[in-house]
Design an enzyme around this catalytic site. Structure first.
Site, mmCIF file in Angstrom:
data_model
loop_
_atom_site.group_PDB
_atom_site.id
_atom_site.type_symbol
_atom_site.label_atom_id
_atom_site.label_comp_id
_atom_site.label_asym_id
_atom_site.label_seq_id
_atom_site.Cartn_x
_atom_site.Cartn_y
_atom_site.Cartn_z
ATOM 1 N N GLY A 14 0.809 -1.224 0.000
ATOM 2 C CA GLY A 14 0.000 0.000 0.000
ATOM 3 C C GLY A 14 0.835 1.264 0.000
ATOM 4 O O GLY A 14 0.730 2.089 0.907
ATOM 5 N N ALA A 15 1.629 1.456 -1.055
ATOM 6 C CA ALA A 15 2.580 2.575 -1.015
ATOM 7 C C ALA A 15 2.470 3.510 -2.221
ATOM 8 O O ALA A 15 3.448 4.114 -2.632
ATOM 9 C CB ALA A 15 3.998 2.033 -0.871
ATOM 10 N N ARG A 17 0.821 6.194 -2.050
ATOM 11 C CA ARG A 17 0.730 7.523 -1.428
ATOM 12 C C ARG A 17 0.935 7.353 0.085
ATOM 13 O O ARG A 17 1.234 6.267 0.563
ATOM 14 C CB ARG A 17 -0.635 8.176 -1.718
ATOM 15 N N ASN A 92 1.614 -2.279 5.463
ATOM 16 C CA ASN A 92 1.141 -0.907 5.658
ATOM 17 C C ASN A 92 -0.254 -0.667 5.076
ATOM 18 O O ASN A 92 -0.997 0.177 5.583
ATOM 19 C CB ASN A 92 2.155 0.054 5.016
ATOM 20 N N SER A 144 -2.487 1.104 14.728
ATOM 21 C CA SER A 144 -2.999 2.460 14.955
ATOM 22 C C SER A 144 -3.279 2.647 16.433
ATOM 23 O O SER A 144 -3.624 1.690 17.140
ATOM 24 C CB SER A 144 -4.301 2.676 14.173
ATOM 25 N N TYR A 157 -12.670 0.130 12.142
ATOM 26 C CA TYR A 157 -11.242 0.462 12.024
ATOM 27 C C TYR A 157 -10.509 0.090 13.317
ATOM 28 O O TYR A 157 -9.465 -0.566 13.282
ATOM 29 C CB TYR A 157 -11.088 1.956 11.710
ATOM 30 N N LYS A 161 -7.551 -2.782 13.695
ATOM 31 C CA LYS A 161 -6.193 -2.461 14.144
ATOM 32 C C LYS A 161 -5.854 -3.200 15.440
ATOM 33 O O LYS A 161 -4.688 -3.519 15.686
ATOM 34 C CB LYS A 161 -6.030 -0.947 14.289
HETATM 35 N N1 LIG Z 1 -2.649 8.570 8.274
HETATM 36 C C1 LIG Z 1 -2.918 8.383 9.571
HETATM 37 O O1 LIG Z 1 -3.303 9.331 10.300
HETATM 38 C C2 LIG Z 1 -2.722 7.027 10.172
HETATM 39 C C3 LIG Z 1 -2.754 6.883 11.565
HETATM 40 C C4 LIG Z 1 -2.585 5.625 12.122
HETATM 41 C C5 LIG Z 1 -2.393 4.537 11.310
HETATM 42 N N2 LIG Z 1 -2.372 4.696 9.952
HETATM 43 C C6 LIG Z 1 -2.182 3.495 9.131
HETATM 44 O O2 LIG Z 1 -1.139 3.712 8.213
HETATM 45 C C7 LIG Z 1 -1.354 2.905 7.043
HETATM 46 C C8 LIG Z 1 -1.256 3.782 5.801
HETATM 47 O O3 LIG Z 1 -2.290 4.732 5.875
HETATM 48 P P1 LIG Z 1 -2.286 6.086 5.032
HETATM 49 O O4 LIG Z 1 -2.841 7.114 5.925
HETATM 50 O O5 LIG Z 1 -0.979 6.292 4.376
HETATM 51 O O6 LIG Z 1 -3.420 5.697 3.943
HETATM 52 P P2 LIG Z 1 -3.658 6.216 2.452
HETATM 53 O O7 LIG Z 1 -2.988 7.513 2.215
HETATM 54 O O8 LIG Z 1 -5.119 6.110 2.239
HETATM 55 O O9 LIG Z 1 -2.904 5.100 1.568
HETATM 56 C C9 LIG Z 1 -3.355 3.781 1.556
HETATM 57 C C10 LIG Z 1 -2.532 2.992 0.582
HETATM 58 O O10 LIG Z 1 -3.005 1.636 0.607
HETATM 59 C C11 LIG Z 1 -3.170 1.202 -0.739
HETATM 60 N N3 LIG Z 1 -4.176 0.155 -0.837
HETATM 61 C C12 LIG Z 1 -5.517 0.255 -0.642
HETATM 62 N N4 LIG Z 1 -6.102 -0.934 -0.843
HETATM 63 C C13 LIG Z 1 -5.100 -1.808 -1.150
HETATM 64 C C14 LIG Z 1 -5.053 -3.188 -1.457
HETATM 65 N N5 LIG Z 1 -6.171 -3.931 -1.491
HETATM 66 N N6 LIG Z 1 -3.853 -3.747 -1.712
HETATM 67 C C15 LIG Z 1 -2.710 -3.029 -1.688
HETATM 68 N N7 LIG Z 1 -2.700 -1.712 -1.404
HETATM 69 C C16 LIG Z 1 -3.873 -1.109 -1.143
HETATM 70 C C17 LIG Z 1 -3.546 2.439 -1.493
HETATM 71 O O11 LIG Z 1 -3.258 2.246 -2.874
HETATM 72 P P3 LIG Z 1 -4.369 2.455 -4.043
HETATM 73 O O12 LIG Z 1 -4.823 3.872 -3.943
HETATM 74 O O13 LIG Z 1 -3.646 2.119 -5.283
HETATM 75 O O14 LIG Z 1 -5.489 1.519 -3.719
HETATM 76 C C18 LIG Z 1 -2.630 3.478 -0.838
HETATM 77 O O15 LIG Z 1 -1.355 3.433 -1.442
HETATM 78 C C19 LIG Z 1 -2.722 2.243 7.224
HETATM 79 O O16 LIG Z 1 -2.576 0.930 7.703
HETATM 80 C C20 LIG Z 1 -3.385 3.135 8.269
HETATM 81 O O17 LIG Z 1 -4.390 2.472 8.991
HETATM 82 C C21 LIG Z 1 -2.513 5.899 9.361
#
Ligand SMILES: NC(=O)c1ccc[n+]([C@@H]2O[C@H](COP(=O)([O-])OP(=O)(O)OC[C@H]3O[C@@H](n4cnc5c(N)ncnc54)[C@H](OP(=O)(O)O)[C@@H]3O)[C@@H](O)[C@H]2O)c1
Length: 247
Positions: A14-15, A17, A92, A144, A157, A161
């Site tokens: 999931g990278a 973005r 991720n 998370s 969610y 987590k």
């Molecule tokens: N941002 C926060 O505040 C925060 C806080 C705590 C934890 N987290 C955790 O950090 C991680 C990353 O979150 P983020 O905020 O960076 O999210 P994000 O910006 O929404 O990015 C999510 C990524 O996951 C990919 N993805 C979605 N469905 C997928 C699938 N079926 N297979 C492979 N890749 C997939 C997306 O790619 P596509 O667009 O190509 O689908 C995107 O690259 C998550 O586990 C989230 O729960 C984030």
């Protein structure tokens, strides 16, 4: 200066973005070769590739869903041929959905649980089968704060987590005898990504309780992730580390 991940081969799910892209860039800066997955965002994936390459590292993007075991298997076979395997996996890929309990449909629950919990299990199983043969490796699951502390977050969610935390502990115990460490990094609210469209009252509440009084940056979390999977972090396994600015 020696780079933390010099010579390592890493896979980050999931990278295209967000945090995943930041982890790819930092791992590349720290000397790793970086493979990563995404599901749809081809343009975002191209940006991730260029960030990895700008850091002087080799990049391998794969349009492979974490919920597609056959595609995951062929990606891993491909990486075995190209790189003779992997040293690091970061689970991720994750999604959220800002809905109160009363509006949650069963399909919403299934989608979030599937991607966040089952997706991490499926990828870890495929990668660990290979790491076990080599008797070495490091796995980092991205959890998370919502899976550890009681805070207002979508219940599916939070549940997914919390499952990632349990998965971390179970895996860590099982694969320790093969020289593999498994940990979970649980960030609080970050400047970008899944928490971006939170209602303003939830953002204000977070900032009121956060000792550092601000959101975390993707770069801060990615830099700590690099340490967690590095050889320097040799005596930690099964741990969930909160990185939330102090709540
Ligand atoms: N941002 C926060 O505040 C925060 C806080 C705590 C934890 N987290 C955790 O950090 C991680 C990353 O979150 P983020 O905020 O960076 O999210 P994000 O910006 O929404 O990015 C999510 C990524 O996951 C990919 N993805 C979605 N469905 C997928 C699938 N079926 N297979 C492979 N890749 C997939 C997306 O790619 P596509 O667009 O190509 O689908 C995107 O690259 C998550 O586990 C989230 O729960 C984030």
């Amino acid at each position: 200066m020696t780079r933390q991940l010099a010579g390592k081969r890493a896979l980050i799910t999931g990278a295209s973005r967000g945090l995943g892209r930041a982890i790819c860039r930092v791992f590349a800066e720290e000397g790793a070769r970086v493979a990563f997955t995404y599901s749809r965002d081809v343009e975002g994936a191209a940006t991730t590739v260029s960030e990895i390459e700008s850091a002087g590292a080799e990049a391998r993007p794969y349009a492979v869903s974490v919920l597609d075991p056959a595609a995951t298997e062929s990606m891993l076979k491909h990486l075995e041929t190209a790189w003779d395997g992997l040293d690091i996996l970061v689970n991720n890929a994750g999604i959220s959905q800002n809905l109160p309990l009363a509006l949650l449909e069963e399909e919403d629950w299934d989608r979030v649980m599937d991607l966040n919990a089952k997706g991490s299990f499926l990828t870890a199983r495929a990668v660990l089968r290979r790491m076990i043969r080599k008797k070495a490796g490091a796995v980092l699951n991205i959890g998370s704060l919502a899976g550890v502390r009681m805070l207002e977050a979508p219940v599916h969610y939070s549940a997914s987590k919390a499952a990632v935390r349990g998965l971390t502990q179970g895996l860590a115990k099982e694969v320790a005898r093969h020289g593999i460490r498994v940990n979970c990094l649980a960030p609080g609210l970050l400047e970008d990504g899944v928490g971006k469209n939170l209602p303003p009252y939830r953002l204000a509440e977070y900032l009121r309780h956060c000792a550092l009084g601000r959101l975390g940056t993707l770069d801060e979390v990615a830099r700590f992730a690099a340490f967690l999977v590095s050889d320097a972090n040799s005596y930690m396994s099964g741990e969930t580390i909160l990185m939330d600015g102090g709540l």
